[in-house]
Design a protein around this motif. Structure first.
Motif, short mmCIF file in Angstrom:
data_model
loop_
_atom_site.label_atom_id
_atom_site.label_comp_id
_atom_site.label_asym_id
_atom_site.label_seq_id
_atom_site.Cartn_x
_atom_site.Cartn_y
_atom_site.Cartn_z
N UNK A 169 0.83 -1.20 0.00
CA UNK A 169 0.00 0.00 0.00
C UNK A 169 0.86 1.26 0.00
N UNK A 170 1.97 1.21 0.75
CA UNK A 170 2.89 2.34 0.79
C UNK A 170 3.53 2.60 -0.56
N UNK A 171 3.85 1.55 -1.28
CA UNK A 171 4.41 1.70 -2.63
C UNK A 171 3.42 2.41 -3.54
N UNK A 172 2.16 1.96 -3.49
CA UNK A 172 1.12 2.58 -4.32
C UNK A 172 0.95 4.06 -3.97
N UNK A 173 0.93 4.35 -2.68
CA UNK A 173 0.73 5.73 -2.24
C UNK A 173 1.91 6.61 -2.65
N UNK A 174 3.12 6.10 -2.53
CA UNK A 174 4.30 6.88 -2.90
C UNK A 174 4.33 7.14 -4.40
N UNK A 175 4.06 6.12 -5.20
CA UNK A 175 4.08 6.30 -6.65
C UNK A 175 2.99 7.27 -7.10
#
Length: 318
Positions: A169-175
Protein backbone atom coordinates in the motif's frame (compact mmCIF):
# COMPACT_ATOMS: atom_id res chain seq x y z
CA UNK A 1 12.29 11.78 -11.38
CA UNK A 2 15.72 11.42 -9.81
CA UNK A 3 15.09 9.61 -6.53
CA UNK A 4 17.43 9.16 -3.58
CA UNK A 5 16.05 6.36 -1.42
CA UNK A 6 16.67 5.77 2.29
CA UNK A 7 15.48 2.64 4.07
CA UNK A 8 16.60 -0.56 5.75
CA UNK A 9 14.16 -3.49 6.46
CA UNK A 10 12.03 -5.68 4.20
CA UNK A 11 9.16 -3.17 4.43
CA UNK A 12 11.39 -0.59 2.74
CA UNK A 13 12.89 -3.09 0.29
CA UNK A 14 9.47 -3.77 -1.25
CA UNK A 15 8.90 -0.04 -1.69
CA UNK A 16 12.32 0.39 -3.30
CA UNK A 17 11.71 -2.52 -5.69
CA UNK A 18 8.48 -0.93 -6.90
CA UNK A 19 10.06 2.51 -7.09
CA UNK A 20 12.84 1.27 -9.35
CA UNK A 21 10.29 0.14 -11.95
CA UNK A 22 9.05 3.69 -12.59
CA UNK A 23 11.79 6.14 -11.58
CA UNK A 24 15.53 6.70 -11.73
CA UNK A 25 16.92 5.79 -8.32
CA UNK A 26 20.31 7.51 -8.23
CA UNK A 27 21.43 6.18 -4.86
CA UNK A 28 20.37 4.23 -1.80
CA UNK A 29 21.19 4.97 1.82
CA UNK A 30 20.74 2.19 4.34
CA UNK A 31 22.03 1.20 7.77
CA UNK A 32 25.50 -0.40 7.96
CA UNK A 33 25.78 -4.17 7.44
CA UNK A 34 24.83 -6.09 10.59
CA UNK A 35 26.51 -9.07 12.22
CA UNK A 36 24.14 -12.07 12.14
CA UNK A 37 24.18 -15.75 13.04
CA UNK A 38 26.64 -17.95 14.84
CA UNK A 39 29.29 -17.31 12.23
CA UNK A 40 29.17 -13.57 12.98
CA UNK A 41 28.98 -12.78 9.28
CA UNK A 42 28.17 -9.32 7.98
CA UNK A 43 24.73 -9.35 6.35
CA UNK A 44 23.33 -6.74 3.95
CA UNK A 45 20.07 -5.06 4.90
CA UNK A 46 17.09 -6.07 2.70
CA UNK A 47 17.25 -2.64 1.05
CA UNK A 48 20.93 -3.03 0.24
CA UNK A 49 20.24 -6.44 -1.28
CA UNK A 50 17.70 -4.89 -3.69
CA UNK A 51 20.02 -2.00 -4.56
CA UNK A 52 22.96 -4.31 -5.31
CA UNK A 53 20.75 -6.49 -7.54
CA UNK A 54 19.89 -3.39 -9.59
CA UNK A 55 23.43 -1.95 -9.61
CA UNK A 56 22.40 1.15 -7.68
CA UNK A 57 25.11 2.91 -5.63
CA UNK A 58 24.75 2.11 -1.92
CA UNK A 59 25.88 4.30 0.98
CA UNK A 60 25.97 3.15 4.61
CA UNK A 61 27.04 6.05 6.84
CA UNK A 62 26.54 5.78 10.60
CA UNK A 63 24.59 9.05 10.50
CA UNK A 64 23.83 11.92 8.13
CA UNK A 65 25.31 14.73 10.21
CA UNK A 66 28.80 14.57 8.70
CA UNK A 67 29.50 17.42 6.26
CA UNK A 68 31.13 15.07 3.74
CA UNK A 69 28.03 12.84 3.74
CA UNK A 70 25.80 15.86 3.21
CA UNK A 71 27.92 17.01 0.26
CA UNK A 72 27.71 13.48 -1.13
CA UNK A 73 23.90 13.61 -0.96
CA UNK A 74 23.82 17.03 -2.64
CA UNK A 75 26.13 15.78 -5.42
CA UNK A 76 23.58 13.10 -6.32
CA UNK A 77 21.20 15.96 -7.20
CA UNK A 78 17.94 14.17 -6.27
CA UNK A 79 14.61 15.70 -7.20
CA UNK A 80 13.18 14.11 -4.06
CA UNK A 81 14.38 11.92 -1.21
CA UNK A 82 12.06 9.01 -0.37
CA UNK A 83 12.38 7.48 3.09
CA UNK A 84 10.90 4.26 4.49
CA UNK A 85 11.98 2.90 7.88
CA UNK A 86 15.53 4.18 7.45
CA UNK A 87 16.39 4.21 11.13
CA UNK A 88 18.28 7.51 11.30
CA UNK A 89 17.38 11.18 11.70
CA UNK A 90 17.63 13.45 8.66
CA UNK A 91 19.25 16.79 9.57
CA UNK A 92 17.87 20.06 8.22
CA UNK A 93 20.58 20.41 5.57
CA UNK A 94 19.56 17.05 4.09
CA UNK A 95 15.85 17.87 4.36
CA UNK A 96 16.46 21.08 2.42
CA UNK A 97 18.53 19.46 -0.38
CA UNK A 98 15.94 18.17 -2.91
CA UNK A 99 13.58 20.63 -4.62
CA UNK A 100 10.56 18.38 -3.89
CA UNK A 101 11.64 17.76 -0.30
CA UNK A 102 11.81 14.49 1.61
CA UNK A 103 8.84 12.11 1.65
CA UNK A 104 8.42 9.47 4.34
CA UNK A 105 6.33 6.34 3.73
CA UNK A 106 5.18 5.98 7.34
CA UNK A 107 3.27 2.83 8.32
CA UNK A 108 0.57 4.39 10.49
CA UNK A 109 -2.49 6.58 10.30
CA UNK A 110 -0.89 9.80 11.47
CA UNK A 111 -0.85 11.40 13.97
CA UNK A 112 -1.26 7.99 15.62
CA UNK A 113 1.86 5.90 16.16
CA UNK A 114 4.65 8.27 15.34
CA UNK A 115 7.99 6.55 15.78
CA UNK A 116 9.90 3.35 15.16
CA UNK A 117 7.37 0.51 15.61
CA UNK A 118 3.93 1.68 14.42
CA UNK A 119 2.75 -1.71 13.16
CA UNK A 120 3.53 -3.61 16.35
CA UNK A 121 2.07 -0.86 18.53
CA UNK A 122 -1.17 -0.77 16.54
CA UNK A 123 -1.61 -4.52 17.00
CA UNK A 124 -0.78 -4.41 20.72
CA UNK A 125 -3.26 -1.57 21.24
CA UNK A 126 -6.04 -3.57 19.58
CA UNK A 127 -6.56 -1.02 16.80
CA UNK A 128 -9.14 -2.06 14.22
CA UNK A 129 -7.33 -0.36 11.34
CA UNK A 130 -3.76 0.31 10.27
CA UNK A 131 -2.48 2.27 7.33
CA UNK A 132 0.27 4.19 5.65
CA UNK A 133 0.73 7.92 5.08
CA UNK A 134 3.00 9.82 2.72
CA UNK A 135 4.43 12.53 4.96
CA UNK A 136 6.51 15.59 4.14
CA UNK A 137 9.46 15.29 6.51
CA UNK A 138 10.55 18.02 8.89
CA UNK A 139 12.91 18.09 11.85
CA UNK A 140 10.36 16.69 14.35
CA UNK A 141 9.71 12.97 14.87
CA UNK A 142 7.08 12.09 12.23
CA UNK A 143 5.38 15.46 12.75
CA UNK A 144 5.20 16.65 9.13
CA UNK A 145 2.09 17.23 7.03
CA UNK A 146 0.69 14.13 5.34
CA UNK A 147 -1.00 13.67 1.99
CA UNK A 148 -1.90 10.38 0.30
CA UNK A 149 -3.25 7.79 2.77
CA UNK A 150 -4.07 4.08 2.44
CA UNK A 151 -5.87 1.99 5.09
CA UNK A 152 -6.54 -1.66 5.85
CA UNK A 153 -8.30 -3.67 8.55
CA UNK A 154 -5.96 -5.41 11.00
CA UNK A 155 -8.25 -8.28 12.00
CA UNK A 156 -6.20 -11.40 12.73
CA UNK A 157 -3.21 -10.41 10.57
CA UNK A 158 0.10 -10.88 12.31
CA UNK A 159 2.91 -8.34 12.17
CA UNK A 160 4.61 -10.02 9.21
CA UNK A 161 1.40 -10.19 7.16
CA UNK A 162 0.42 -6.63 8.03
CA UNK A 163 3.90 -5.30 7.25
CA UNK A 164 3.83 -6.97 3.85
CA UNK A 165 0.41 -5.49 3.05
CA UNK A 166 1.37 -2.01 4.23
CA UNK A 167 4.57 -2.06 2.19
CA UNK A 168 2.47 -2.73 -0.93
CA UNK A 169 0.00 0.00 0.00
CA UNK A 170 2.89 2.34 0.79
CA UNK A 171 4.41 1.70 -2.63
CA UNK A 172 1.12 2.58 -4.32
CA UNK A 173 0.73 5.73 -2.24
CA UNK A 174 4.30 6.88 -2.90
CA UNK A 175 4.08 6.30 -6.65
CA UNK A 176 0.78 8.21 -6.75
CA UNK A 177 2.38 11.11 -4.89
CA UNK A 178 5.43 11.20 -7.15
CA UNK A 179 3.29 11.11 -10.28
CA UNK A 180 1.34 14.15 -9.12
CA UNK A 181 4.51 16.04 -8.18
CA UNK A 182 6.17 15.17 -11.50
CA UNK A 183 3.16 16.49 -13.43
CA UNK A 184 3.09 19.69 -11.40
CA UNK A 185 -0.23 18.76 -9.82
CA UNK A 186 -1.58 19.60 -6.39
CA UNK A 187 -1.54 17.39 -3.31
CA UNK A 188 -3.64 18.38 -0.30
CA UNK A 189 -1.18 18.20 2.59
CA UNK A 190 -2.88 17.99 5.98
CA UNK A 191 -1.37 19.33 9.17
CA UNK A 192 -1.20 16.83 12.02
CA UNK A 193 -3.14 17.56 15.20
CA UNK A 194 -0.65 17.02 18.01
CA UNK A 195 -3.52 16.58 20.48
CA UNK A 196 -4.28 13.16 18.96
CA UNK A 197 -0.67 12.04 18.61
CA UNK A 198 0.43 8.69 20.00
CA UNK A 199 3.95 7.29 19.94
CA UNK A 200 5.40 3.96 18.87
CA UNK A 201 8.73 3.34 20.59
CA UNK A 202 10.94 0.61 19.21
CA UNK A 203 10.31 -2.96 20.35
CA UNK A 204 12.54 -3.81 23.29
CA UNK A 205 14.43 -7.07 23.58
CA UNK A 206 12.19 -9.86 24.91
CA UNK A 207 9.14 -7.53 24.96
CA UNK A 208 6.93 -10.21 23.39
CA UNK A 209 8.05 -13.05 25.68
CA UNK A 210 5.05 -14.63 27.43
CA UNK A 211 4.51 -15.25 31.15
CA UNK A 212 1.71 -16.95 33.11
CA UNK A 213 0.98 -13.58 34.73
CA UNK A 214 -0.16 -12.22 31.34
CA UNK A 215 -3.88 -12.03 30.66
CA UNK A 216 -4.82 -14.28 27.74
CA UNK A 217 -5.89 -11.38 25.51
CA UNK A 218 -2.60 -9.58 26.13
CA UNK A 219 -0.61 -12.74 25.45
CA UNK A 220 -2.51 -13.27 22.18
CA UNK A 221 -1.69 -9.71 21.09
CA UNK A 222 1.99 -10.28 21.89
CA UNK A 223 1.97 -13.31 19.63
CA UNK A 224 0.14 -11.43 16.87
CA UNK A 225 2.60 -8.52 17.08
CA UNK A 226 5.66 -10.78 17.13
CA UNK A 227 7.94 -11.63 14.21
CA UNK A 228 11.28 -13.32 13.56
CA UNK A 229 13.31 -10.36 14.90
CA UNK A 230 11.03 -10.06 17.95
CA UNK A 231 9.58 -13.52 18.71
CA UNK A 232 6.98 -14.55 21.28
CA UNK A 233 8.68 -17.18 23.42
CA UNK A 234 8.13 -19.15 26.59
CA UNK A 235 8.96 -22.53 28.16
CA UNK A 236 6.34 -25.29 27.88
CA UNK A 237 7.00 -28.58 29.68
CA UNK A 238 10.66 -27.56 30.15
CA UNK A 239 11.05 -26.93 26.39
CA UNK A 240 11.75 -23.48 25.02
CA UNK A 241 9.37 -22.65 22.17
CA UNK A 242 8.46 -19.78 19.90
CA UNK A 243 4.70 -19.34 19.71
CA UNK A 244 3.85 -18.40 16.12
CA UNK A 245 0.06 -18.32 16.35
CA UNK A 246 -2.33 -18.29 19.32
CA UNK A 247 -5.72 -17.00 20.35
CA UNK A 248 -7.59 -16.34 23.57
CA UNK A 249 -10.12 -19.07 24.39
CA UNK A 250 -13.43 -17.28 23.97
CA UNK A 251 -15.80 -20.00 25.23
CA UNK A 252 -16.65 -19.68 28.91
CA UNK A 253 -18.02 -23.25 28.79
CA UNK A 254 -14.66 -24.59 27.61
CA UNK A 255 -12.85 -22.56 30.24
CA UNK A 256 -15.08 -24.04 32.95
CA UNK A 257 -14.60 -27.58 31.64
CA UNK A 258 -10.83 -27.26 31.46
CA UNK A 259 -10.36 -25.70 34.89
CA UNK A 260 -6.84 -24.90 33.71
CA UNK A 261 -4.83 -23.10 36.36
CA UNK A 262 -2.42 -20.27 35.66
CA UNK A 263 0.95 -21.64 34.59
CA UNK A 264 -0.44 -25.07 33.60
CA UNK A 265 -0.66 -26.83 30.22
CA UNK A 266 -3.38 -29.11 28.82
CA UNK A 267 -4.38 -30.89 25.62
CA UNK A 268 -8.16 -30.37 25.53
CA UNK A 269 -10.42 -31.39 22.65
CA UNK A 270 -7.32 -31.95 20.50
CA UNK A 271 -6.06 -28.40 21.09
CA UNK A 272 -3.11 -27.23 23.18
CA UNK A 273 -3.84 -24.67 25.89
CA UNK A 274 -1.68 -22.79 28.37
CA UNK A 275 -3.20 -21.21 31.46
CA UNK A 276 -2.81 -17.44 31.69
CA UNK A 277 -3.74 -15.07 34.51
CA UNK A 278 -7.45 -15.01 33.66
CA UNK A 279 -8.23 -17.79 31.16
CA UNK A 280 -6.54 -20.25 28.76
CA UNK A 281 -4.63 -19.29 25.63
CA UNK A 282 -5.00 -21.67 22.67
CA UNK A 283 -1.59 -22.39 21.13
CA UNK A 284 -2.17 -22.91 17.41
CA UNK A 285 1.36 -23.11 16.04
CA UNK A 286 4.76 -23.39 17.74
CA UNK A 287 8.38 -23.82 16.82
CA UNK A 288 10.42 -25.73 19.41
CA UNK A 289 14.02 -24.56 19.74
CA UNK A 290 16.12 -26.12 16.99
CA UNK A 291 13.14 -27.63 15.15
CA UNK A 292 10.62 -26.75 12.45
CA UNK A 293 7.25 -25.21 13.23
CA UNK A 294 4.33 -27.52 13.99
CA UNK A 295 0.77 -27.36 15.23
CA UNK A 296 0.15 -26.98 18.93
CA UNK A 297 -1.56 -30.37 18.92
CA UNK A 298 1.43 -32.13 17.34
CA UNK A 299 3.76 -30.51 19.85
CA UNK A 300 1.50 -31.56 22.73
CA UNK A 301 1.52 -35.19 21.59
CA UNK A 302 5.18 -35.31 22.57
CA UNK A 303 4.47 -34.22 26.15
CA UNK A 304 3.84 -37.06 28.57
CA UNK A 305 0.65 -36.80 30.66
CA UNK A 306 -0.34 -33.61 28.82
CA UNK A 307 -4.08 -34.16 29.36
CA UNK A 308 -3.74 -34.07 33.15
CA UNK A 309 -3.51 -30.31 33.50
CA UNK A 310 -0.51 -30.77 35.79
CA UNK A 311 2.23 -29.95 33.26
CA UNK A 312 3.64 -26.44 33.68
CA UNK A 313 4.73 -23.59 31.49
CA UNK A 314 6.74 -20.53 32.45
CA UNK A 315 8.47 -17.41 31.26
CA UNK A 316 12.03 -17.56 29.93
CA UNK A 317 14.54 -16.28 32.48
CA UNK A 318 16.33 -13.13 31.35
Amino acid sequence: MRILFMGTPAYAATILENLIQQHEVVGVYTRPDAVRGRGKKLVFSPVKQVAVQHNIPVFTPRNLRDAATQREIAALAPDVICVAAYGAILPKRVLDTPPHGCLNVHASLLPHWRGAAPIERAILAGDEQAGVCIMRMEEGLDTGDYGVVRTTDIGSKNATELTRELSDLGSQALLTTLAVLEDGGHIEWKKQDDFFATYAPKVEKHEFYLAPTDKAADAAKKVQASSAPHPARCVIASRQVTIIAAEREASRLNCDKMKLAKGRVMLFQKELYIGCADRPLKVIEVRPAGKHSMSGRDFAMGIQNVKSGLITWEAIDG
